[in-house]
Write an enzyme that holds these catalytic residues in place. Structure first.
Site, PDB file in Angstrom:
ATOM      1  N   ASP A 106       0.806  -1.226   0.000  1.00 48.57           N
ATOM      2  CA  ASP A 106       0.000   0.000   0.000  1.00 48.57           C
ATOM      3  C   ASP A 106       0.835   1.271   0.000  1.00 48.57           C
ATOM      4  O   ASP A 106       0.354   2.334   0.349  1.00 48.57           O
ATOM      5  CB  ASP A 106      -0.938   0.000   1.210  1.00 48.57           C
ATOM      6  CG  ASP A 106      -0.219   0.345   2.490  1.00 48.57           C
ATOM      7  OD1 ASP A 106       0.821  -0.287   2.767  1.00 48.57           O
ATOM      8  OD2 ASP A 106      -0.677   1.261   3.192  1.00 48.57           O
ATOM      9  N   GLU A 107       2.077   1.149  -0.415  1.00 54.17           N
ATOM     10  CA  GLU A 107       2.961   2.297  -0.309  1.00 54.17           C
ATOM     11  C   GLU A 107       3.940   2.292  -1.473  1.00 54.17           C
ATOM     12  O   GLU A 107       4.487   1.243  -1.802  1.00 54.17           O
ATOM     13  CB  GLU A 107       3.780   2.099   0.958  1.00 54.17           C
ATOM     14  CG  GLU A 107       3.905   3.289   1.863  1.00 54.17           C
ATOM     15  CD  GLU A 107       4.854   2.945   3.002  1.00 54.17           C
ATOM     16  OE1 GLU A 107       5.944   3.481   3.005  1.00 54.17           O
ATOM     17  OE2 GLU A 107       4.493   2.129   3.861  1.00 54.17           O
TER      18      GLU A 107
HETATM   19 MG   LIG Z   1      -0.370   2.705   4.799  1.00 59.25          MG
END
Ligand SMILES: [Mg+2]
Length: 359
Positions: A106-107
């Site tokens: 998620d990054e």
């Molecule tokens: Mg995050």
């Protein structure tokens, strides 16, 4: 600082696993939830913002979390779903640039200095991406925009959730001067306590030390500190970064106390690692086992070899040896892990990137 600074964005999804769960199950919306762990075992992987209000945090033992927030709802993680959503997020990034360096599901860092849409302002790119993520995936992300990876990463954390924080080139120096050393990626609790004892509270304080002093006090990472506080951190965004180690670990429902049980678990974990290695034709030279005791003290033991290994028959005997040497663990064990590093895949690209090293 160069005349044509890079335009780097760091995007970080907000409470990722928890937000996906709340998105998919309306009954969980507005409620304190924790993904991972339970009221008896394990640790919280991600928690919703509602849970954070009670002081629940990632990596917190489930029991502690439940004490802080008695209404906390524990949810089993659905990694397949998180991986699927992650692919969609990454493909949105790829519509803007091929220079995407994922740090986790998620990054990611994006270099949008030159981007596929010809948008001049990185801030506008960041806004567009956030809008797309919201519209297509019904999730929110926070974005940090600046001239290098370090500042972009710090920026994405300044305005969470659903944030957009920009550190323009002409404000970078002043921003760094004031930045608390706690906020620096790679400076953990232990180092920051050590620094604070030395009277080093901000990056401005670190800036007063020269390269040699920083090296003397902090060793190799000293030169990383030097670079970031002087705005010289210019590690490029590396698409599909190379993995430095392959590992797997398990937390147990009941603490292990006898050696046979430990070996049995280590065997299963080793097989899991080997399966991964074989599928990707990866070999390595260093075997590591991780032992976390009931009191959360965690130790690693490693052994390096002159030759590459990848099979179960090569790795497991070393795993076994590491369990016995220097001595069989005496305290009850709640987690065991096995890893292989010094991989043949890194040989091609021996890049000492501090973000790979420290994050
Ligand atoms: Mg995050």
């Amino acid at each position: 600082m160069s005349d044509n600074p890079s335009k780097i964005i760091h995007i970080d999804m907000d409470a990722y696993y928890a937000s996906v769960e709340q998105r998919d199950n309306p009954e969980l919306r507005g409620k304190p939830i924790a993904v991972g762990g339970s009221e008896i075992r394990g640790v919280v992987t991600t928690c919703s913002y509602e849970a954070r209000k009670f002081g629940v945090r990632s990596a917190m033992p489930g029991l502690t979390a439940k004490k802080k927030c008695p209404d906390l709802i524990f949810i089993k993680p659905r990694f397949d779903v998180y991986r699927d959503v992650s692919k969609k997020i990454m493909s949105i990034f790829n519509e803007f640039t091929d220079l995407v360096e994922p740090l986790s599901l998620d990054e990611a860092f994006l270099d949008v200095t030159i981007n596929k849409k010809g948008i001049k302002s990185a801030t506008i790119v960041a806004k567009e991406i956030k809008k797309r993520i919201k519209a297509e995936l019904n999730l929110t992300a926070s974005a940090g925009v600046s001239i290098n990876k370090f500042l972009a990463k710090v920026a994405s954390d300044m305005d969470k959730p659903n944030g957009l924080y920009v550190i323009p080139p002409d404000k970078a120096d002043a921003f760094i001067e004031k930045l608390d050393i706690n906020k620096v990626p790679g400076i953990g609790k232990v180092t920051s306590q050590k620094m604070k004892k030395m009277g080093l509270n901000t990056c401005g304080d670190l800036k007063k030390m020269n390269r040699a002093e920083l090296h003397k006090k902090f060793g190799k990472v000293g030169s990383y500190y030097y670079k970031i506080v002087h705005g010289e951190y210019n590690s490029t965004v590396k698409p599909n970064r190379i993995r430095k180690s392959i590992s797997s670990e398990r937390t147990f429902d009941n603490d292990l106390i006898n050696v046979d049980d430990m070996l049995e678990r280590l065997e299963v974990i080793t097989k899991h690692v080997v399966k991964y290695l074989e599928k990707r034709k990866i070999k390595g030279r260093t075997v590591t086992i991780k032992i976390k005791y009931f009191d959360f003290v965690s130790k690693t033991r490693s052994k390096s070899l002159p030759n590459w290994i990848c099979s179960f028959d090569e790795i497991y005997p070393i795993v076994k040896e590491l369990l016995y040497k220097p001595s069989i663990p005496e305290k009850p064990i709640r987690l065991l892990g096995v890893g292989l590093s010094n991989l043949n895949t890194t040989e091609r690209n021996e890049d000492k990137d501090q973000f790979t090293l420290l994050l």
